[in-house]
Every structure is written in C-alpha cells, then in structure tokens.
Design a protein around this motif. Structure first.
Motif, short mmCIF file in Angstrom:
data_model
loop_
_atom_site.label_atom_id
_atom_site.label_comp_id
_atom_site.label_asym_id
_atom_site.label_seq_id
_atom_site.Cartn_x
_atom_site.Cartn_y
_atom_site.Cartn_z
N ASP A 53 0.83 -1.20 0.00
CA ASP A 53 0.00 0.00 0.00
C ASP A 53 0.87 1.26 0.00
O ASP A 53 0.55 2.25 -0.67
CB ASP A 53 -0.92 0.00 1.22
CG ASP A 53 -1.98 -1.09 1.14
OD1 ASP A 53 -2.21 -1.61 0.04
OD2 ASP A 53 -2.57 -1.42 2.18
N LEU A 54 1.96 1.24 0.75
CA LEU A 54 2.87 2.38 0.76
C LEU A 54 3.52 2.59 -0.61
O LEU A 54 3.62 3.73 -1.10
CB LEU A 54 3.95 2.17 1.83
CG LEU A 54 3.53 2.42 3.29
CD1 LEU A 54 4.55 1.82 4.25
CD2 LEU A 54 3.36 3.92 3.56
N VAL A 55 3.97 1.50 -1.21
CA VAL A 55 4.60 1.60 -2.53
C VAL A 55 3.59 2.13 -3.55
O VAL A 55 3.91 2.99 -4.38
CB VAL A 55 5.17 0.24 -2.96
CG1 VAL A 55 5.59 0.27 -4.42
CG2 VAL A 55 6.36 -0.14 -2.07
N GLU A 56 2.36 1.63 -3.49
CA GLU A 56 1.32 2.10 -4.43
C GLU A 56 1.03 3.59 -4.23
O GLU A 56 0.70 4.30 -5.18
CB GLU A 56 0.04 1.29 -4.23
CG GLU A 56 -1.04 1.63 -5.25
CD GLU A 56 -2.22 0.68 -5.18
OE1 GLU A 56 -3.35 1.14 -5.40
OE2 GLU A 56 -1.99 -0.52 -4.91
N ALA A 57 1.20 4.06 -2.98
CA ALA A 57 0.98 5.48 -2.70
C ALA A 57 2.20 6.33 -3.08
O ALA A 57 2.18 7.54 -2.91
CB ALA A 57 0.67 5.67 -1.22
N GLY A 187 -8.46 1.50 -0.84
CA GLY A 187 -8.17 2.71 -1.62
C GLY A 187 -8.15 3.94 -0.73
O GLY A 187 -7.30 4.82 -0.90
N ALA A 188 -9.06 3.99 0.25
CA ALA A 188 -9.08 5.12 1.18
C ALA A 188 -7.82 5.11 2.05
O ALA A 188 -7.30 6.18 2.40
CB ALA A 188 -10.33 5.05 2.05
N PHE A 189 -7.32 3.91 2.38
CA PHE A 189 -6.09 3.82 3.17
C PHE A 189 -4.90 4.35 2.37
O PHE A 189 -4.06 5.09 2.89
CB PHE A 189 -5.86 2.37 3.60
CG PHE A 189 -4.62 2.18 4.44
CD1 PHE A 189 -4.36 2.98 5.54
CD2 PHE A 189 -3.70 1.18 4.13
CE1 PHE A 189 -3.22 2.80 6.32
CE2 PHE A 189 -2.57 0.99 4.89
CZ PHE A 189 -2.32 1.81 5.99
N VAL A 190 -4.83 4.00 1.10
CA VAL A 190 -3.75 4.49 0.25
C VAL A 190 -3.82 6.02 0.14
O VAL A 190 -2.80 6.72 0.23
CB VAL A 190 -3.81 3.84 -1.15
CG1 VAL A 190 -2.82 4.50 -2.11
CG2 VAL A 190 -3.54 2.34 -1.06
N ASP A 191 -5.02 6.56 -0.01
CA ASP A 191 -5.19 8.02 -0.06
C ASP A 191 -4.77 8.65 1.27
O ASP A 191 -4.16 9.73 1.29
CB ASP A 191 -6.64 8.38 -0.36
CG ASP A 191 -7.03 8.05 -1.80
OD1 ASP A 191 -6.12 7.90 -2.63
OD2 ASP A 191 -8.25 7.94 -2.07
N TYR A 192 -5.11 7.99 2.37
CA TYR A 192 -4.74 8.49 3.69
C TYR A 192 -3.22 8.57 3.81
O TYR A 192 -2.67 9.57 4.32
CB TYR A 192 -5.32 7.56 4.76
CG TYR A 192 -4.75 7.78 6.15
CD1 TYR A 192 -5.27 8.76 6.99
CD2 TYR A 192 -3.69 6.99 6.63
CE1 TYR A 192 -4.75 8.95 8.27
CE2 TYR A 192 -3.16 7.19 7.90
CZ TYR A 192 -3.70 8.17 8.71
OH TYR A 192 -3.19 8.36 9.97
N LEU A 193 -2.52 7.54 3.35
CA LEU A 193 -1.06 7.53 3.41
C LEU A 193 -0.47 8.66 2.57
O LEU A 193 0.48 9.35 2.99
CB LEU A 193 -0.52 6.18 2.95
CG LEU A 193 -0.87 4.98 3.84
CD1 LEU A 193 -0.45 3.68 3.17
CD2 LEU A 193 -0.20 5.11 5.21
#
Length: 624
Positions: A53-57, A187-193
């Motif tokens: 998730d971090l990498v995707e963000a 998806g919301a978690f990725v946006d949050y990061l």
C-alpha cells in the motif's frame, strides 16, 4: 531500543520476500524466545500488505518500524510508520495495528471490546482503541514528540475484512487522529497515506523516534497532578507531612547541588507509606519533574491504575513495575517512587526476558540508576517470596557501592494512621519476629482481636461487618490446592472451585487471573472490589492492601509445638517454597513473614482461627 526497520520498498524486494521467516529467526536470536508459527504467518501476510500500500501510494522510502516495543513496557505495536509530513515538512508517524479478522462486532456488554468471528476466548480490545492507546502512551513518554501531538496518528487496519462485516466498529472511532480501514476501503487507506506522508526518505524521522529520550512529558505530568494531587484521600497527616517534606528537600538538594541521593522510608502496616508515595507523585508531577511510581506487585499496581487513575488512561501510564527499568537510561527520571519496595527481586529477568537482557544485573541497581532521587518505601518484614531483596540494608549496600549517600526516614516511631501499634507488636511476638515470648492480648480501645471457633463463625462475623458497609476479607496460609476455574455451560461462563476445605466448610480462593469469574473480581481487585468477599485471599493478593475487618485462617503450615509457633514447610502448597528453590531456614522465614502480612491487614479488627487443634488451644490461652 531494539526494533526491526525496513523501508516499504525493500520489504517487497526479491531478497526479502520471506522476510517474515527472517524476522522470526532474528527475534529468536534477539529475545531468546520461540516464535509461534501463527506469528510467522501473521507477519508473512500482513507486513507485505502495508508495504504494498505504501509503494502504491508512492511512499516506498517510508520506514516501517516492526514490532516496536513501547518504552518502559512489554507491549509492542505491530508497525510504526516513520516519514516526512506532507504539509509541514516535519516528522510524521503512524502507529498501525494489524488484524487478520474477517468479521467482528462490538460486544454489547462493553463497547471498547469486540467479538471476533471464529475466534474463541474472551472479547478482544477494539483495534482502533488499541492503536490510539499506543499513540497516547508514546506521546506521553518520548521527549522527541513533546508538544507535537499532531505528529503521531493511529490506524487499525483489518486487511481481510469487508467494511460491512465490521461496520459497527466504526462507532468507537471518534478521534480525528485515529482511523479504521478494511480490505474494501483499501483505496481510502492508500489516499490516507498519501495525504499523511511526503514521498521522501523516512530514515531521519525513524532515527529521531528511536533515539528519543524517554521520560514523562510535561502534559502527562500535568494531567497526573490534576488526577492525584488534590484528592481528599491523599491529604497528609502531620507526621506523614514530615516524611513527605524530607523527600522533597532531598529532591531540591539533588537538583541544586547536582547530587544523586537515595531515600529509604521504612514503616509497618498502616504507617501511610503509600499515601506518602502518591502524594509525592502528585506534587512532583505538579512541579513538572519527571517522576514515575513503581511496585513489584501486579495486584497493587493494577489497583493504583484502576482507582487512583480512574477514568484516565494517561495517568495509568505513571504506574509501572520494578522490572520495567531494565533498559532505562541512567538518571532519565528526576524521581522514581518505589512503593512496596520489600517486593524488589534479585534480578528483573525471568524466562520471558530477552537473552540480551539476562545479564544478572540486580534489580535494585536498575531502580537506583533510573533516577537522580530513587525513593524506596518498604516494610522489612514483608518479604514473602524467594528472591525478594527489598530491605534497608540491601539498598544501603548497593547505594554505597555506587558511592551514593542514603537518607533513611523511619515511620515506625512516629505514627500509625490506622489499626493498632500495640496489636502489631503482639503479632511480632506471637510469630517470634520480635524479642520476647508471645503474650496474652490485653486489649486496645481502637482495635479488636478475637478468636473464632470455626471458619464458619469467622466468615459469619465478617459478613456482619461487610453487610454493614465496612470492608471485610478473609485470608489463609497457602495450604490448599488452587484449581483453575471450572468451565460451565456457555462460552464465557466459569465458576470457582471451593478448594479451601475445613470440615464441612469450603470456600474458593480468590480468582487467579485478570478476568472476573461470576461475581468474583480479578485477582488484582480482590481486596478493593466488594465482590471479593466470599473468596479466601492469599498473601499475594492481600499484600499491600488494608481493609476494616480482617479474618485469618492459620493453616497446617504454622502450628504451636514445644512452646512456640513452628513453620512446617511440608504443609505448604506454595509453589515458591519448593525444596530446589529455598532452604528449610529460608522457607520458615518466608512462612512467618507471610502470616505477619496476613495478620496485619485489618484497620478496625482481626479475627483468627487455626485448623490445628493444639494451635487453637494456644491461641485461646492468649485471646480467651
């Protein structure tokens, strides 16, 4: 502080695809512990999810601090993310609590706990509240984060659950710095990061986080002062005020002259040691001086956390255990108040301690080193377990080996705030712990001592006091087996086993663990919760507490023979007195100290009964 560090990008590299197994092996080497297969699987499934998730963000350089141990505790946060704040350019951190649950619901009886689908055992702490608790604690102790609460946020990530399967868990998330995400809101978690972190290396932020000084923050001290200092029950009597002022003077002198001083306050039961300890904690907190309270008793510490810090999770953090200071920096605290210091052990290490910390370093040295003014409050005749070393002589010896002066304050000659000094002297003679033979009890206008003719009579007399609104408890020597609770019908229903059997009278011991059984409270609350009446307490749950009326059953481990009370090791069921653990002479001393503790818990009166006929006759000659 030992912690596993990886950037999100490196965690997904081919060289670390099996990082969870590497982590397990490293933990074995670091902590000397076996890591379960379920823990390995948990890391294997959860850590790559967060890394991905971090990498995707676009945040592959954010550092992941894995299995971060909270300062001065044994608790560990699953992951702390460290990086650069997108808005301010300062340090940014997120505590992530990872759960593999697929379905959970809030428990009707307690909204802070949840029932997890297909998971047995008692309800679990709400994961968002768990993560928030970690952030509150970290903020209260890391100097690096002082005055910057916005730098530290909390996330609970249920990466195997759909939002609809945990929907009522969202009701408990009310803090704007605490969030809850699931697989279906990934998806919301990725946006949050992305919103939280800038796409920049997090190594410097991680370095500052891990190297920060550890001490109570000004905010935590101020909060503790409000909670503790102005409570009516901590108002000091004149003589208690004298001991209190002596300690404050030592603190001021240590600061003024840059001089480390050890203070020891000794006193028997009822002399007000804990009142002084709490008053010091409140006053020093008010002054903004880094101070903590510590004991060696789970029952005592948990009672402090529950009653003194009632309703305040932050204030609870001020109450520690003696073994929490194995890695404390030297003199990081201004004052460490060591209450019930007779419970100090030879060493803090046990079978769960990481191998790197099993150095043999004495626990008393750890406590002395932790603060500029370590304060020890103790009763030298309350050592009841093998390995307890908390005496004035022992502390003096260790302090002098470090070139430190010791200031001793004795409360015994000054006052007693409850109970009877005459009765305490009578008990010491009875047990042979004081010079001179046992003597008949001649009475005290403010204290009553009686001999019960049976355990049933003892309990009935205590019940009269209990139903009149006074506190009353019965205790016994550890001479009967102590069974685990029986499992009754229902997932959470259990009952206590009436192990203490004397003729046709039988009652259970107090609860073993930290969970209520029926109306019986957890072990640490037995002495203070009204539900504790009706169970028999042992020395490990009674020590450190006082109640109005005290009933004591002398077991077959202490009998009258040849003109005196004689300890009998073979009649004890206490696992601490195994032959391989202590000598016969040591066991005898511990049994006598145990009964000294049990017999001196009452503030208004004590009832006594012995299961041994000859001993009962002897007590009749003293008590009538």
């Amino acid at each position: 502080m030992t912690v596993f560090r990886r950037t999100a990008a490196s965690l997904l590299s081919p060289a670390e695809r099996r990082f969870s197994q590497v982590l397990a092996e490293q933990m074995k080497m670091r902590d000397g512990l076996n890591v379960s297969a379920s823990e390995v699987r948990s890391w294997e499934r959860s850590l790559p999810v967060v890394a991905q998730d971090l990498v995707e963000a676009g945040l592959g350089q954010v550092e992941m601090l894995i299995e971060y141990r909270l300062p001065l505790t044994s608790k560990r946060a699953d992951v702390v993310l460290a990086g650069v704040d997108r808005r301010t350019g300062g340090d940014a951190y997120v505590v992530v609590e990872l759960k593999q649950w697929s379905r959970a619901e809030v428990w009707d009886e307690d909204p802070t706990r949840v029932l997890v689908h297909n998971m047995t055992g008692r309800p679990k702490l709400h994961p968002a509240l768990q993560a928030k608790g970690y952030t509150d604690y970290i903020y209260g102790f890391l100097v690096e984060l002082a005055d910057r609460p916005e730098a530290l946020h909390a996330v609970a990530y249920l990466h195997n659950a759909a939002r609809g399967d945990v929907v009522d868990l969202y009701d408990a998330v009310e803090d704007d710095r605490t969030r809850l995400f699931t697989q279906s809101t990934r998806g919301a978690f990725v946006d949050y990061l992305r919103d939280r972190f800038a796409p920049a290396p997090g190594r410097a932020a991680a370095d500052r986080f891990l190297s920060s000084e550890v001490r109570p923050s000004k905010q935590l001290l101020a909060h503790a002062a409000r909670e503790i200092r102005d409570r009516d029950q901590f108002v000091l009597l004149d003589e208690q005020r004298l001991a209190f002022e002596i300690v404050l003077h030592a603190v001021e002198r240590a600061r003024r002259e840059d001089l480390k001083t050890v203070v020891v306050i000794t006193g028997g039961p009822g002399s007000g040691k804990s009142v002084i300890a709490l008053s010091l904690l409140g006053e020093l907190s008010r002054r903004g001086l880094p101070v903590l309270h510590a004991t060696g008793s789970k029952s005592f510490t948990e009672t402090m956390r529950r009653h003194v810090a009632k309703g305040s999770p932050r204030t609870k953090a001020m109450f520690k255990y003696f073994n929490n200071f194995m890695e404390a920096e030297r003199n990081d605290l201004e004052v460490l108040v060591c209450d019930e210091a007779h419970r100090i052990r030879k060493v803090s290490a046990n079978r769960y301690t990481p191998a790197r910390l099993r150095t043999g370093r004495p626990q008393v040295d750890e406590l002395i080193d932790a603060a500029r003014v370590p304060v020890f409050l103790l009763d030298g005749q309350q050592n009841v377990r093998p390995g307890e070393m908390g005496t004035l002589e022992e502390i003096r010896e260790h302090a002098r080996s470090k070139g430190l002066s010791v200031q001793h304050v004795s409360l015994d000659e000054q006052f007693r705030c409850g109970g009877s000094r005459k009765y305490e002297e009578w008990v010491l003679r009875l047990l042979g712990l004081h010079e001179g033979p046992a003597e008949p009890w001649t009475g005290d206008d403010d204290f009553e001592v009686s001999l019960a003719e049976s355990p049933g009579e003892l309990e009935a007399l205590l019940r009269v006091q209990h139903e009149a609104g006074r506190t009353a408890r019965m205790t016994a020597g550890f001479c009967w087996r102590w069974s685990d609770p029986r499992k009754d019908a229902g997932a959470y229903e259990q009952s206590l086993v009436p192990d203490v059997v004397i003729g046709d009278w039988a009652r259970p011991w107090n609860v073993k663990g930290d969970r209520s059984i029926g109306d019986a409270p957890p072990s640490e609350l037995w002495a203070t919760n009204p539900g504790g009446f009706g169970q028999v307490g042992c020395v490990y749950t009674a020590q450190g507490f006082e109640y109005d009326w005290n009933g004591v059953i002398l077991g077959p481990d202490l009998v009258y023979r040849d003109g005196r009370l004689v300890p009998r090791r073979g009649a004890s069921r206490d696992p601490a007195l195994r032959p391989k653990t202590v000598t016969d002479a040591e066991a005898a001393g511990l049994i006598l100290n145990t009964y000294k503790v049990l017999l001196t818990r009452g503030m208004a009166g004590t009832l006594i009964y012995s299961v041994d006929e000859e001993t009962q006759k002897f007590l009749t000659s003293l008590l009538g």
